[in-house]
Design an enzyme around this catalytic site. Structure first.
Site, mmCIF file in Angstrom:
data_model
loop_
_atom_site.group_PDB
_atom_site.id
_atom_site.type_symbol
_atom_site.label_atom_id
_atom_site.label_comp_id
_atom_site.label_asym_id
_atom_site.label_seq_id
_atom_site.Cartn_x
_atom_site.Cartn_y
_atom_site.Cartn_z
ATOM 1 N N PRO A 1 5.140 0.110 -2.085
ATOM 2 C CA PRO A 1 5.609 -0.431 -3.370
ATOM 3 C C PRO A 1 7.010 0.050 -3.755
ATOM 4 O O PRO A 1 7.699 -0.641 -4.523
ATOM 5 C CB PRO A 1 4.549 0.074 -4.368
ATOM 6 N N LEU B 1 0.834 -1.194 0.000
ATOM 7 C CA LEU B 1 0.000 0.000 0.000
ATOM 8 C C LEU B 1 0.873 1.249 0.000
ATOM 9 O O LEU B 1 1.959 1.264 0.582
ATOM 10 C CB LEU B 1 -0.870 0.053 1.263
ATOM 11 N N CYS B 2 0.328 2.320 -0.635
ATOM 12 C CA CYS B 2 0.877 3.664 -0.421
ATOM 13 C C CYS B 2 2.323 3.729 -0.915
ATOM 14 O O CYS B 2 2.569 3.466 -2.089
ATOM 15 C CB CYS B 2 0.737 3.984 1.066
ATOM 16 N N ILE B 3 3.295 4.035 -0.069
ATOM 17 C CA ILE B 3 4.693 4.133 -0.474
ATOM 18 C C ILE B 3 5.408 2.772 -0.389
ATOM 19 O O ILE B 3 6.534 2.623 -0.905
ATOM 20 C CB ILE B 3 5.428 5.198 0.379
ATOM 21 N N THR C 1 -1.969 -0.579 -4.148
ATOM 22 C CA THR C 1 -3.012 0.456 -4.143
ATOM 23 C C THR C 1 -2.410 1.737 -3.573
ATOM 24 O O THR C 1 -1.576 1.681 -2.673
ATOM 25 C CB THR C 1 -4.252 -0.009 -3.327
#
Lengths: 218, 218
Positions: free
Chosen positions: B139, B135-137, B191
């Protein structure tokens, strides 16, 4: 216009602050209902800091407002600056912080002292006939603050805590985790949350109902 | 039998740890889906501690595992003790901790070093063809760890972060906050969450879809 709902936090973590799941689910259901959320916490030292891996006390100090800001992503007010006239309702998530930092019920039981700013805001909400929601152990602090009104409250079914609530002037009503108790006369809504648990999906049911009822009453 | 889904935490708070809303919503949707949740975090000092009321650095030290335990209500494992064979899938919530404590992407960008236990577990998950959600950062840390596979990832639409992901070997795909991107070949689901926001009800939509997809692939 969106209703303005205050969320009174007490730190960040079940054993020394606000129960994080309860606080976040409260924020989720408020946002989903279109409410404007105003997070707040007292600017005061935590009673203590607990290592949540072992439930042992750590030798450090933390501030309730600063730690609560973690849950609020920085968008939080010092409780001392918030008046009931800014709010349409107030919700207090549980976790030991609600009985260690908002009052000292976890230490003193029925002889607890409520933090003066918590007492002030609760008194203002009652005077303005605005609803109050309280989760988990937070109803014990509400009972200590507002016992003179003899409010009906639930913390689930824990016999000792229920007895303490009655000693402080409240009337305890048993309730399952997916339910809420509504004291319609005083506009006080309570749900057992992690006083019963067992899991996040279980407490979510009662919290969603509480948030809806508080907004309806606001 | 319930699928066992690991949740890799990175502290407790958006600016120096796991983003609390993202982590709690991940736990909520996993529990609602009937998954067995295994929370874990590296037993390592946080990069730093941020006062979330002001986004300033505090002069104290905190441990990632100890702080993550707040989100997990104490039910958490040292990442070093967890192997992919115990899990059916792994999800990594965001927050700066995912790029400060799981890797140092927030400091070094594409030259980031991934925490060795994070690298090991991600490598094991890939080798076992088990799904990974981020999620968010988070990745960005996955891109640094698994860039050699050229995975498709999203962090929303931030141009600089997307470019850094491509520099590390990933392929960035833009995605709205209520969506997910699925790299079917590598079973990696991402996401944007609070990389886009703006609110908890918005990030909840993408997180719920991510959890469902990860469980479906597991």
């Amino acid at each position: 216009m969106a209703k303005k709902i205050g969320v009174l936090l007490a730190g960040c973590g079940v054993f020394d602050g606000s129960e994080i799941h309860e606080a976040v689910l409260t924020l989720l259901y408020l946002d989903q209902a279109g409410a404007e959320v105003i997070c707040m916490a007292p600017n005061v030292a935590q009673l203590h800091v607990i290592d949540h891996t072992q439930q042992t006390q750590m030798e450090e100090k933390r501030n309730v407002l600063v730690e609560s800001a973690r849950i609020a992503r920085g968008d939080i007010l010092d409780l001392a600056t918030v008046k009931a006239e800014q709010l349409d309702a107030l919700i207090i998530p549980g976790g030991f912080g609600a009985a260690k930092n908002l009052s000292d019920f976890a230490v003193k039981g029925p002889d607890a002292v409520v933090h003066p700013e918590v007492q002030r805001l609760l008194d203002e909400m009652v005077a303005a006939k605005k609803p109050i929601g309280a989760l988990c152990i937070a109803p014990a602090t509400v009972a200590r603050a507002l016992g003179g009104l003899h409010p009906e409250l639930t913390i689930g079914k824990d016999v000792g805590t229920a007895a303490a609530i009655e000693t402080m002037g409240g009337k305890h009503v048993a309730c399952p985790v997916d339910g809420i108790h509504v004291d319609a006369a005083h506009k006080i809504v309570t749900t057992p949350a992690y006083m019963l648990g067992p899991g996040i999906k279980d407490v979510a049911k009662g919290i969603e109902k509480l948030v809806k009822k508080v907004i309806e009453l606001a």
